[in-house]
Design an enzyme around this catalytic site. Sequence first.
Site, mmCIF file in Angstrom:
data_model
loop_
_atom_site.group_PDB
_atom_site.id
_atom_site.type_symbol
_atom_site.label_atom_id
_atom_site.label_comp_id
_atom_site.label_asym_id
_atom_site.label_seq_id
_atom_site.Cartn_x
_atom_site.Cartn_y
_atom_site.Cartn_z
ATOM 1 N N LYS A 1 -3.026 3.556 -12.404
ATOM 2 C CA LYS A 1 -2.574 2.145 -12.083
ATOM 3 C C LYS A 1 -2.913 1.783 -10.734
ATOM 4 C CE LYS A 1 1.536 1.569 -10.090
ATOM 5 N NZ LYS A 1 1.216 0.666 -9.026
ATOM 6 N N CYS B 1 7.184 -3.173 -5.213
ATOM 7 C CA CYS B 1 8.432 -2.408 -5.494
ATOM 8 C C CYS B 1 9.186 -2.665 -4.125
ATOM 9 C CB CYS B 1 8.135 -0.961 -5.605
ATOM 10 S SG CYS B 1 7.417 -0.733 -7.034
ATOM 11 N N ASP C 1 4.634 9.038 -4.240
ATOM 12 C CA ASP C 1 4.891 8.402 -5.654
ATOM 13 C C ASP C 1 5.575 9.495 -6.390
ATOM 14 O OD1 ASP C 1 2.232 6.137 -5.973
ATOM 15 O OD2 ASP C 1 4.043 6.107 -4.555
ATOM 16 N N VAL D 1 6.194 8.214 4.296
ATOM 17 C CA VAL D 1 5.253 7.124 4.104
ATOM 18 C C VAL D 1 5.712 5.807 3.890
ATOM 19 C CG1 VAL D 1 3.372 6.091 2.273
ATOM 20 C CG2 VAL D 1 3.441 8.656 2.753
HETATM 21 C C1 EPZ Z 1 -0.568 2.139 -2.601
HETATM 22 O O1 EPZ Z 1 0.430 1.352 -1.917
HETATM 23 C C2 EPZ Z 1 -0.079 2.308 -3.912
HETATM 24 N N1 EPZ Z 1 0.046 1.184 -4.461
HETATM 25 C C3 EPZ Z 1 1.516 3.060 -3.684
HETATM 26 O O2 EPZ Z 1 1.906 3.387 -5.060
HETATM 27 C C4 EPZ Z 1 1.401 4.343 -3.054
HETATM 28 O O3 EPZ Z 1 2.600 4.700 -3.040
HETATM 29 C C5 EPZ Z 1 0.909 3.967 -1.513
HETATM 30 O O4 EPZ Z 1 -0.448 3.501 -1.939
HETATM 31 C C6 EPZ Z 1 0.674 5.341 -0.877
HETATM 32 O O5 EPZ Z 1 -0.146 6.273 -1.441
HETATM 33 C C7 EPZ Z 1 -1.035 0.736 -5.230
HETATM 34 O O6 EPZ Z 1 -2.319 1.484 -5.047
HETATM 35 C C8 EPZ Z 1 -1.184 -0.528 -6.002
HETATM 36 P P1 EPZ Z 1 -0.175 1.887 1.768
HETATM 37 P P2 EPZ Z 1 -0.455 0.429 -0.574
HETATM 38 O O7 EPZ Z 1 -0.916 0.610 2.519
HETATM 39 O O8 EPZ Z 1 -1.742 0.359 -0.590
HETATM 40 C C9 EPZ Z 1 2.028 0.857 5.861
HETATM 41 C C10 EPZ Z 1 3.300 3.317 -6.796
HETATM 42 O O9 EPZ Z 1 4.326 3.648 -7.268
HETATM 43 N N2 EPZ Z 1 1.497 -0.528 6.020
HETATM 44 O O10 EPZ Z 1 -0.855 3.282 1.918
HETATM 45 O O11 EPZ Z 1 0.753 -0.733 -0.487
HETATM 46 C C11 EPZ Z 1 3.331 0.755 4.721
HETATM 47 O O12 EPZ Z 1 4.251 -0.290 5.182
HETATM 48 C C12 EPZ Z 1 3.250 2.592 -5.673
HETATM 49 O O13 EPZ Z 1 2.437 3.395 -7.746
HETATM 50 C C13 EPZ Z 1 1.586 -1.222 7.165
HETATM 51 O O14 EPZ Z 1 2.387 -1.225 7.856
HETATM 52 O O15 EPZ Z 1 0.392 1.498 0.481
HETATM 53 C C14 EPZ Z 1 3.831 1.998 4.342
HETATM 54 O O16 EPZ Z 1 4.483 2.531 5.161
HETATM 55 C C15 EPZ Z 1 4.169 2.515 -4.576
HETATM 56 N N3 EPZ Z 1 0.817 -2.502 7.285
HETATM 57 C C16 EPZ Z 1 2.253 2.652 4.795
HETATM 58 O O17 EPZ Z 1 1.428 1.794 5.434
HETATM 59 C C17 EPZ Z 1 -0.122 -2.719 6.230
HETATM 60 O O18 EPZ Z 1 -0.785 -3.696 6.268
HETATM 61 C C18 EPZ Z 1 1.332 3.260 3.577
HETATM 62 O O19 EPZ Z 1 1.136 1.987 2.642
HETATM 63 C C19 EPZ Z 1 -0.214 -1.950 4.959
HETATM 64 C C20 EPZ Z 1 0.355 -0.915 4.858
#
Ligand code: EPZ
Length: 438
Positions: A23, A121, A311, A333
């Site tokens: 996904k 989510c 996850d 995370v």
């Molecule tokens: C991806 O989300 C996945 N979703 C998530 O899976 C996964 O948990 C996550 O990566 C971490 O591996 C998809 O790929 C669609 P991040 P993403 O940017 O890219 C902060 C699932 O259940 N952050 O790595 O949105 C954020 O708040 C989902 O399949 C900022 O502060 O995650 C978080 O604390 C849930 N500013 C951390 O970074 C930003 O601009 C990690 O987020 C972007 C992120």
Amino acid sequence: MASVLTIRGGVPLTGKVPVRGAKNLVPKAMVASLLASDASVLRNVPEIRDVEIVTSLLRLHGVEVSKDPVTGDLTLDPTNVKTAQMKDIDAHAGDSRIPILFCGPLIHAIGEAFIPDLGGCRIGDRPIDYHLDVLRQFGAIVDKRPGGISISAPKGLKGAKLTLPYPSVGATEQVLLTATRAEGITELSGAAIEPEIMDLIAVLQKMGAIISVQTDRVIRIEGVPELVGFNHRALPDRNEAASWASAALVTKGDIYVEGANQGDLTAFLNTYRKIGGAFDIDDDGIRFYHPGGSLSPLVLETDVHPGFMTDWQQPLVVALTQAEGVSIVHETVYENRFGFTEALIRMGANIQVHRECLGSIPCRFGQRNFLHSAVISGPTQLSGAEIDIPDLRGGFSHLIAALAATGTSRVTGIELINRGYEHFQSKLEGLGADFDVE
Ligand code: EPZ
């Protein structure tokens, strides 16, 4: 149509489930097709909501998306890509976060993009500041508009030297999808290197991109003027594999996950073994089962790859409610990823959540008001309850808790599960679960 599951617990899940494309890669590869001058083919595509959302968003922008009726493979032809109407984008974006990744490709293709306010989510604030910051550094003009963000780059996009404050998966994807056709070299420090990121890099390399992943999370991209269509088989969904593994442990079952890949699950398999789960690995998948006896508690800290994936913790917390002793989970995370434990506590689990960093390293959420550490005491007998699913992975943990509980549970909001778990109701049926759908 919102369905309701009535689950009668206490039945071990046994059998085989196929797991297909990830996904968290497939929608990104679909967006990457916008960068090509001709059509792409994406294989091993699961039938999940996130793929439907991106399909309709691509079609809105004039991309021809066709699906093979037998294999489900997608052909994506961006030849007639065009600007879409803001109101239509908003209507189609749904609760997905993928639209933010359309920025770079749309600017390269048509010079502009409108991104609706994002969904996703309920596991934390989910900001996009890193995304907007790197786009500005590529030379894009970012304007906040009612309902979303309008982005353009009158002078084109140019390579930049970038550093992410945190190895964000989405922000790393933003850079990859923007830099590959930007003018000049981009160097990204502090990049995410998850298996899904590496698979997206493989897709882009097939298209003609020049990308190297250096030591210490540095990714270097040399911009090229044109990219061609790709033909790619998506890597399997390691999060779904880990979810079914936890389901086998919680229900004292035995589940063969066809398509599970050991290389993407190393940290999970080590933790699974330490808790007392058993697994047999072959070339086509992994058999996960409860070998009998008691489960062991442990101290767990989620982290970015190659650490224990965030996850994976929700379904595994349900197994920890059955372990003999006290376990600690420190979620580093996301700041708010223990909301799902409320339903488990109503079912009889003994879980306390805390704002302290209960782990070896202090994380970004320490000493703020985020309940991001959990203490789980077991074993506790789970009883059926009324459950409303909060998010994708928490929802799956509620399902397996209900399947393990004594008595009957009534679960609403299960359409959220369709976002990331392909055909999960028929998979549950195939594994012998005792439930009805209203
Ligand atoms: C991806 O989300 C996945 N979703 C998530 O899976 C996964 O948990 C996550 O990566 C971490 O591996 C998809 O790929 C669609 P991040 P993403 O940017 O890219 C902060 C699932 O259940 N952050 O790595 O949105 C954020 O708040 C989902 O399949 C900022 O502060 O995650 C978080 O604390 C849930 N500013 C951390 O970074 C930003 O601009 C990690 O987020 C972007 C992120």
